[in-house]
Enzyme design. Structure first.
Site, mmCIF file in Angstrom:
data_model
loop_
_atom_site.group_PDB
_atom_site.id
_atom_site.type_symbol
_atom_site.label_atom_id
_atom_site.label_comp_id
_atom_site.label_asym_id
_atom_site.label_seq_id
_atom_site.Cartn_x
_atom_site.Cartn_y
_atom_site.Cartn_z
ATOM 1 N N ARG A 184 0.604 -1.674 0.241
ATOM 2 C CA ARG A 184 0.242 0.223 -0.042
ATOM 3 C C ARG A 184 0.988 1.360 0.345
ATOM 4 O O ARG A 184 1.744 1.150 -0.138
ATOM 5 C CB ARG A 184 -1.134 -0.008 1.161
ATOM 6 N N GLY A 185 0.551 2.343 -0.378
ATOM 7 C CA GLY A 185 1.183 3.705 -0.483
ATOM 8 C C GLY A 185 0.743 3.738 -1.766
ATOM 9 O O GLY A 185 1.573 2.681 -2.770
ATOM 10 N N ALA A 186 0.207 4.712 -2.601
ATOM 11 C CA ALA A 186 0.246 5.334 -3.913
ATOM 12 C C ALA A 186 1.994 4.470 -5.031
ATOM 13 O O ALA A 186 2.064 4.066 -5.292
ATOM 14 C CB ALA A 186 -0.160 6.679 -4.171
ATOM 15 N N ARG B 54 -6.706 -0.413 -8.272
ATOM 16 C CA ARG B 54 -7.159 0.264 -6.896
ATOM 17 C C ARG B 54 -7.060 1.973 -8.188
ATOM 18 O O ARG B 54 -6.542 2.310 -8.812
ATOM 19 C CB ARG B 54 -5.639 0.424 -5.987
ATOM 20 N N GLN C 133 -4.051 2.178 9.090
ATOM 21 C CA GLN C 133 -2.569 1.879 8.364
ATOM 22 C C GLN C 133 -1.589 2.827 9.583
ATOM 23 O O GLN C 133 -0.133 2.926 9.696
ATOM 24 C CB GLN C 133 -2.367 2.566 7.654
ATOM 25 N N ASP D 268 -2.439 10.003 -2.891
ATOM 26 C CA ASP D 268 -2.809 9.046 -2.907
ATOM 27 C C ASP D 268 -3.048 9.729 -5.566
ATOM 28 O O ASP D 268 -3.163 8.696 -6.032
ATOM 29 C CB ASP D 268 -3.507 8.679 -3.139
#
Length: 342
Positions: free
Chosen positions: A47-49, A84, A191, A232
């Site tokens: 996760r994390g753009a 996503r 998170q 994001d």
């Protein structure tokens, strides 16, 4: 710094830190197919753009081993693009991989794979360098001893190195600067408490965990010098899509006279999206709210609205930190100037 993934040529697989297991366990997975990478992205194992974009790029590399590599690569890109919808780094990285694939259609399997691997490595290396520059520019906005309020997770495990909004804190700790942070839990998937608090502790940054609903009280009763968040997707006018709850923090920051900074690489700016109203907001499974981490916390049959992101209007953003410099209003002009600077 904890880079969340590593491509290993010896095995032809990606070693990936399963972020759903943090902070209790550090579990590394071997992902050997594009389908496994897509599953990891969908289920937030990565996760994390920026990290999502890097993982997807290597996922395309994995497809090039097929008997019909051209078809397999295009199929993998389509699959990964669908995972996503909000994080623009995903489509940005896959567009680069598609461009390379098209240039090498007639080159043969080995040359195609080599070209794709080179591009994926370039995307990763560029992100690592960008994180360091984000940290340096972010430090220009903080004084020694500053206290920052963070939301969601924006450290090394969300990128390939220093992170985005956590980069100034991590770099500052390495330089002996005594920063501290209040860390939002970031509901419903936590998170902040699971990953940000874990990463700041490893970096030696003094961190205090709070629930999301405590942010207003903390801003009113404690000294908060800045709110720093990631993004994001950033629209061309400076509107920011980020983890749900970010907009609320921006409103609170304005009310309490606290600077609100967004830290993200230029690859997160979507110049084809005019405003935040044009950004698709991903909605996730109701069970994330009703059965958090496997335990039922809501009655059967209750309706759930579970958007993963919200939009913070550009008017609420004090500055956008990029690897090319700090941008202040007007963002439409400033972000365009960054793009044209090359």
């Amino acid at each position: 710094m904890t880079p969340p993934l590593e491509y290993r040529p010896a095995t032809g697989c990606i070693a990936l830190l399963d972020q759903t297991q943090l902070p209790a366990r550090e579990v590394w997975l071997d992902l050997c197919t594009p389908e496994e990478v897509a599953e990891a992205i969908c289920h937030l194992r990565v996760r994390g753009a920026p990290a999502i974009g890097i993982a997807a790029a290597y996922g395309v590399v994995l497809a090039s081993d097929a008997e019909q590599p051209d078809e397999a690569v295009e199929g993998a890109i389509g699959l990964l693009e669908s995972t996503r919808p909000t994080a623009v780094n995903l489509s940005w990285a896959l567009a680069r991989m598609r461009s390379v694939a098209e240039k090498h259609k007639a080159s043969g399997c080995e040359l195609l794979r080599a070209a794709l691997l080179e591009e994926a490595r370039a995307i990763e290396a560029e992100d690592r360098a960008a994180g360091l520059r984000l940290g340096r520019y972010g430090l220009e906005l903080l004084k020694p001893g500053s206290t920052v309020l963070t939301h969601c997770h924006t450290g090394g495990a969300a990128t390939s190195g220093y992170g985005t909004a956590l980069a100034p804190l991590i770099l500052g700790a390495q330089r002996g600067l005594k920063f501290s942070a209040f860390v939002d839990e970031t509901r419903p998937l936590l998170q902040g408490s699971r990953i940000t608090a874990w990463e700041l502790a490893r970096a030696g940054v003094k961190a205090t965990l709070i629930t999301d609903s405590m942010a207003a009280h903390v801003m009113r009763t404690r000294r908060i010098d800045a709110v720093m968040v990631g993004a994001d997707r950033i629209a061309a006018n400076g509107d920011v899509a980020n983890k749900i709850g970010t907009y609320a923090l921006a409103v609170l920051a304005r009310t309490h006279g606290v600077a609100f900074y967004v830290s993200a690489p230029v690859s997160t700016v979507d110049f084809a999206t005019p405003t935040g109203a044009d950004i698709i907001i991903e909605e996730r499974a109701p069970e994330e709210v009703t059965h958090g981490f496997g335990r039922q916390t809501a009655p059967d049959g209750i309706d759930v609205y579970n958007p993963a992101f919200d939009i913070t209007p550009a008017d609420y953003v004090t500055a956008i930190i990029t690897e090319k410099g700090i941008v202040r209003p007007s963002y439409l002009t400033g972000l365009r100037a960054l793009r044209e600077s090359g």
